[in-house]
Design a protein around this motif. Structure first.
Motif, PDB file in Angstrom:
ATOM      1  N   THR A 158       0.830  -1.194   0.000  1.00 40.46           N
ATOM      2  CA  THR A 158       0.000   0.000   0.000  1.00 40.46           C
ATOM      3  C   THR A 158       0.866   1.246   0.000  1.00 40.46           C
ATOM      4  OG1 THR A 158      -1.829   1.090   1.181  1.00 40.46           O
ATOM      5  CG2 THR A 158      -0.140   0.034   2.533  1.00 40.46           C
ATOM      6  N   SER A 159       0.218   2.420  -0.096  1.00 39.89           N
ATOM      7  CA  SER A 159       0.938   3.694  -0.057  1.00 39.89           C
ATOM      8  C   SER A 159      -0.015   4.832   0.274  1.00 39.89           C
ATOM      9  CB  SER A 159       1.608   3.979  -1.402  1.00 39.89           C
ATOM     10  OG  SER A 159       2.162   5.284  -1.423  1.00 39.89           O
ATOM     11  N   GLU A 160       0.486   5.794   1.046  1.00 41.69           N
ATOM     12  CA  GLU A 160      -0.306   6.989   1.319  1.00 41.69           C
ATOM     13  C   GLU A 160      -0.476   7.851   0.075  1.00 41.69           C
ATOM     14  OE1 GLU A 160       0.711   7.714   6.048  1.00 41.69           O
ATOM     15  OE2 GLU A 160       1.736   8.922   4.537  1.00 41.69           O
ATOM     16  N   GLY A 161       0.334   7.631  -0.946  1.00 45.89           N
ATOM     17  CA  GLY A 161       0.236   8.420  -2.172  1.00 45.89           C
ATOM     18  C   GLY A 161      -0.741   7.865  -3.184  1.00 45.89           C
ATOM     19  N   CYS A 162      -1.365   6.735  -2.870  1.00 39.71           N
ATOM     20  CA  CYS A 162      -2.265   6.046  -3.806  1.00 39.71           C
ATOM     21  C   CYS A 162      -3.713   6.242  -3.382  1.00 39.71           C
ATOM     22  CB  CYS A 162      -1.901   4.554  -3.830  1.00 39.71           C
ATOM     23  SG  CYS A 162      -3.157   3.465  -4.509  1.00 39.71           S
ATOM     24  N   SER A 163      -4.532   6.809  -4.252  1.00 37.11           N
ATOM     25  CA  SER A 163      -5.923   7.108  -3.902  1.00 37.11           C
ATOM     26  C   SER A 163      -6.785   5.855  -3.768  1.00 37.11           C
ATOM     27  CB  SER A 163      -6.541   8.042  -4.954  1.00 37.11           C
ATOM     28  OG  SER A 163      -6.553   7.421  -6.238  1.00 37.11           O
ATOM     29  N   SER A 164      -6.336   4.720  -4.313  1.00 38.44           N
ATOM     30  CA  SER A 164      -7.097   3.476  -4.197  1.00 38.44           C
ATOM     31  C   SER A 164      -6.768   2.702  -2.923  1.00 38.44           C
ATOM     32  CB  SER A 164      -6.810   2.572  -5.409  1.00 38.44           C
ATOM     33  OG  SER A 164      -7.170   3.203  -6.614  1.00 38.44           O
ATOM     34  N   CYS A 165      -5.738   3.136  -2.216  1.00 38.95           N
ATOM     35  CA  CYS A 165      -5.254   2.361  -1.072  1.00 38.95           C
ATOM     36  C   CYS A 165      -6.048   2.524   0.224  1.00 38.95           C
ATOM     37  CB  CYS A 165      -3.786   2.684  -0.816  1.00 38.95           C
ATOM     38  SG  CYS A 165      -2.682   1.977  -2.072  1.00 38.95           S
ATOM     39  N   LEU A 204       7.723 -14.129  -8.485  1.00 39.94           N
ATOM     40  CA  LEU A 204       7.276 -15.454  -8.075  1.00 39.94           C
ATOM     41  C   LEU A 204       5.911 -15.820  -8.662  1.00 39.94           C
ATOM     42  CD1 LEU A 204       7.973 -17.855  -6.110  1.00 39.94           C
ATOM     43  CD2 LEU A 204       6.510 -16.688  -4.447  1.00 39.94           C
ATOM     44  N   LEU A 205       4.977 -14.878  -8.600  1.00 37.72           N
ATOM     45  CA  LEU A 205       3.605 -15.130  -9.040  1.00 37.72           C
ATOM     46  C   LEU A 205       3.339 -14.667 -10.458  1.00 37.72           C
ATOM     47  CD1 LEU A 205       1.747 -14.007  -5.774  1.00 37.72           C
ATOM     48  CD2 LEU A 205       2.478 -16.310  -6.414  1.00 37.72           C
ATOM     49  N   GLN A 206       4.393 -14.072 -11.086  1.00 38.26           N
ATOM     50  CA  GLN A 206       4.259 -13.524 -12.441  1.00 38.26           C
ATOM     51  C   GLN A 206       3.070 -12.566 -12.518  1.00 38.26           C
ATOM     52  OE1 GLN A 206       4.153 -16.910 -15.114  1.00 38.26           O
ATOM     53  NE2 GLN A 206       6.327 -17.308 -14.847  1.00 38.26           N
ATOM     54  N   SER A 207       3.026 -11.667 -11.549  1.00 33.65           N
ATOM     55  CA  SER A 207       1.943 -10.687 -11.461  1.00 33.65           C
ATOM     56  C   SER A 207       2.488  -9.290 -11.679  1.00 33.65           C
ATOM     57  CB  SER A 207       1.271 -10.761 -10.087  1.00 33.65           C
ATOM     58  OG  SER A 207       2.187 -10.375  -9.074  1.00 33.65           O
ATOM     59  N   GLN A 208       1.596  -8.356 -11.930  1.00 34.14           N
ATOM     60  CA  GLN A 208       1.991  -6.960 -12.052  1.00 34.14           C
ATOM     61  C   GLN A 208       2.303  -6.391 -10.664  1.00 34.14           C
ATOM     62  OE1 GLN A 208      -1.352  -5.122 -14.030  1.00 34.14           O
ATOM     63  NE2 GLN A 208      -0.488  -5.503 -16.054  1.00 34.14           N
ATOM     64  N   THR A 209       3.039  -5.286 -10.651  1.00 32.18           N
ATOM     65  CA  THR A 209       3.317  -4.574  -9.399  1.00 32.18           C
ATOM     66  C   THR A 209       2.364  -3.389  -9.325  1.00 32.18           C
ATOM     67  OG1 THR A 209       5.647  -5.224  -9.429  1.00 32.18           O
ATOM     68  CG2 THR A 209       5.061  -3.324  -8.083  1.00 32.18           C
ATOM     69  N   TYR A 210       1.490  -3.379  -8.325  1.00 29.06           N
ATOM     70  CA  TYR A 210       0.495  -2.305  -8.215  1.00 29.06           C
ATOM     71  C   TYR A 210       0.097  -2.171  -6.751  1.00 29.06           C
ATOM     72  CZ  TYR A 210      -2.893  -6.151  -7.863  1.00 29.06           C
ATOM     73  OH  TYR A 210      -3.580  -7.282  -7.467  1.00 29.06           O
ATOM     74  N   THR A 211      -0.602  -1.101  -6.461  1.00 21.11           N
ATOM     75  CA  THR A 211      -1.184  -0.914  -5.127  1.00 21.11           C
ATOM     76  C   THR A 211      -2.664  -0.586  -5.291  1.00 21.11           C
ATOM     77  OG1 THR A 211      -0.508   1.418  -5.170  1.00 21.11           O
ATOM     78  CG2 THR A 211       0.947  -0.129  -4.027  1.00 21.11           C
ATOM     79  N   GLY A 229      -6.285  -5.381  -3.123  1.00 22.73           N
ATOM     80  CA  GLY A 229      -6.381  -5.342  -1.673  1.00 22.73           C
ATOM     81  C   GLY A 229      -7.701  -4.883  -1.102  1.00 22.73           C
ATOM     82  N   SER A 230      -8.579  -4.305  -1.919  1.00 19.88           N
ATOM     83  CA  SER A 230      -9.884  -3.857  -1.445  1.00 19.88           C
ATOM     84  C   SER A 230     -11.017  -4.782  -1.875  1.00 19.88           C
ATOM     85  CB  SER A 230     -10.164  -2.442  -1.964  1.00 19.88           C
ATOM     86  OG  SER A 230     -10.044  -2.401  -3.379  1.00 19.88           O
ATOM     87  N   ASP A 231     -10.676  -5.927  -2.497  1.00 18.68           N
ATOM     88  CA  ASP A 231     -11.682  -6.878  -2.992  1.00 18.68           C
ATOM     89  C   ASP A 231     -12.118  -7.789  -1.846  1.00 18.68           C
ATOM     90  OD1 ASP A 231     -13.240  -8.763  -4.265  1.00 18.68           O
ATOM     91  OD2 ASP A 231     -11.779  -9.235  -5.827  1.00 18.68           O
ATOM     92  N   ARG A 232     -13.070  -7.317  -1.065  1.00 16.32           N
ATOM     93  CA  ARG A 232     -13.466  -8.029   0.156  1.00 16.32           C
ATOM     94  C   ARG A 232     -13.998  -9.431  -0.126  1.00 16.32           C
ATOM     95  NH1 ARG A 232     -15.114  -6.027   5.580  1.00 16.32           N
ATOM     96  NH2 ARG A 232     -15.678  -7.917   6.665  1.00 16.32           N
ATOM     97  N   ASN A 233     -14.834  -9.601  -1.155  1.00 14.99           N
ATOM     98  CA  ASN A 233     -15.431 -10.906  -1.425  1.00 14.99           C
ATOM     99  C   ASN A 233     -14.366 -11.960  -1.716  1.00 14.99           C
ATOM    100  OD1 ASN A 233     -18.055 -10.004  -1.041  1.00 14.99           O
ATOM    101  ND2 ASN A 233     -18.370  -9.525  -3.204  1.00 14.99           N
ATOM    102  N   SER A 234     -13.407 -11.615  -2.567  1.00 13.49           N
ATOM    103  CA  SER A 234     -12.345 -12.568  -2.898  1.00 13.49           C
ATOM    104  C   SER A 234     -11.500 -12.887  -1.675  1.00 13.49           C
ATOM    105  CB  SER A 234     -11.459 -12.010  -4.014  1.00 13.49           C
ATOM    106  OG  SER A 234     -12.184 -11.891  -5.220  1.00 13.49           O
ATOM    107  N   ILE A 235     -11.216 -11.871  -0.886  1.00 15.73           N
ATOM    108  CA  ILE A 235     -10.386 -12.066   0.300  1.00 15.73           C
ATOM    109  C   ILE A 235     -11.104 -12.935   1.328  1.00 15.73           C
ATOM    110  CG2 ILE A 235      -9.261 -10.896   2.240  1.00 15.73           C
ATOM    111  CD1 ILE A 235      -8.882  -8.498   0.277  1.00 15.73           C
TER     112      ILE A 235
END
Length: 258
Positions: A49-56, A109-116, A129-135
Motif C-alpha cells: 500500500t501507499s499513502e500516495g495512492c488514492s485506491s489504497c 514469483l507469481l508472475q503478477s503486475q506490481t500495483y497498489t 487489496g480492497s476486494d473483500r469478497n475474494s479475500i
C-alpha cells in the motif's frame, strides 16, 4: 385412577419438554463447528500500500476490519508501505525500499503486475487489496486447508532494543523465518499527492523485517532498534515460515512486546 393416569402422562410430557430444553441448551453451548482449531490452518495477509495512492485507503480500512473480525483466529496481517509512490507528490513516512523489494519478489514469483493496493495471501495468491469478497473466500479456504507449523515467539524491550526469541519445529532447510516489527495502528494527515487533504488510518504497519535461515538453526534471538515514539502496547511481533523459492508459507504466530 383416571386422575393418577392423567397426572402420570402430564409428568411424562413435562419431563420430555425439560429434556428437550436441556438438549437445546447444550446444543447452543457447543462451539461453532466451522471454527478452525488453533493448530489447523492459517492465513498470512501481506498488503502492499501507499499513502500516495488514492485506491489504497479502502484496502487499508479493510485490513482494519479483518484484524478486528478475525482477532481470535490464526490470521496475520502485515501492511508494507512501498516507496515508489513517493516521487508523485507525497512521501509516505512508513515507506521503504525494502517493502518495494518484497513486492517485487512476489511479482517475479507469481508472475503478477506490481500495483497498489495488492494483497498476497499465504505467499501464493494475489488480489486487489480492497476486494473483500475474494479475500473472504480465500480466508475461509485457507483457515481450513493450510498447515500451520509451530512457531514460538517472545519479545522484550530495554531502552534501545526489542529482543525477539524464536523457536520453530520446521526442519525444511529451504525454509526461512521472517520476523517483523509491526505497529498495530497509526494515522497521517496527508499534505500532497492523490490523497491530499485526507486523514488516513493505517493498520498492521511493517517497520522492519528480518530473515533467518532455518537450514542450520531453528531457535535463537534477534534485535530490532526501538522506533521513535515507541509504546509497547501499540506494537507486536509477527513471524512466519516461508519457502522463498515456492513462496509457500507453512507456519505463523505473533506475540506482544513486554
Amino acid at each position: 385412577m383416571i386422575l393418577k393416569k392423567m397426572f402420570a402422562v402430564g409428568a411424562f410430557i413435562g419431563l420430555m419438554f425439560a429434556a428437550s430444553a436441556f438438549v437445546l441448551k447444550e446444543e447452543i453451548k457447543k462451539p461453532d463447528p466451522g471454527f478452525p482449531s488453533e493448530n489447523n490452518g492459517l492465513a498470512v495477509l501481506e498488503l502492499f500500500t501507499s499513502e500516495g495512492c488514492s485506491s489504497c485507503p479502502l484496502a487499508d480500512d479493510l485490513m482494519g476490519q479483518i484484524e478486528k473480525e478475525y482477532r481470535n483466529r490464526p490470521v496475520y496481517i502485515l501492511s508494507y508501505h512501498v516507496d515508489y509512490w513517493n516521487r508523485l507528490g507525497w512521501k509516505d513516512r512508513f515507506s521503504s525500499a525494502a517493502n518495494s523489494q518484497r513486492q517485487q519478489f512476489y511479482s517475479r514469483l507469481l508472475q503478477s503486475q506490481t500495483y497498489t493496493p495488492q494483497l498476497i495471501v499465504n505467499g501464493k495468491q494475489e488480489f486487489v487489496g480492497s476486494d473483500r469478497n475474494s479475500i473472504e473466500n480465500v480466508l475461509q479456504n485457507e483457515l481450513f486447508t493450510a498447515k500451520n507449523s509451530s512457531v514460538y515467539l517472545s519479545a522484550n524491550t530495554d531502552q534501545k532494543t526489542v529482543t525477539v526469541a524464536y523457536k520453530t519445529s520446521e526442519t525444511d532447510p529451504k525454509s526461512t523465518l521472517l520476523i517483523s516489527l509491526v505497529e498495530k495502528k497509526s494515522s497521517t494527515q496527508v499534505g500532497g499527492g492523490e490523497n491530499e487533504g485526507h486523514h488516513l488510518q493505517h493498520w498492521q504497519i511493517v517497520h522492519e523485517q528480518k530473515q533467518i535461515s532455518l537450514k542450520d538453526l531453528s531457535e535463537g534471538s534477534i534485535n530490532f532498534k526501538i522506533p521513535e515514539n515507541f509504546s509497547a502496547e501499540n506494537w507486536e511481533i509477527i513471524g512466519f515460515i516461508q519457502n522463498l523459492k515456492s513462496g509457500k508459507i507453512s507456519g505463523a504466530s505473533k506475540t506482544l512486546i513486554q
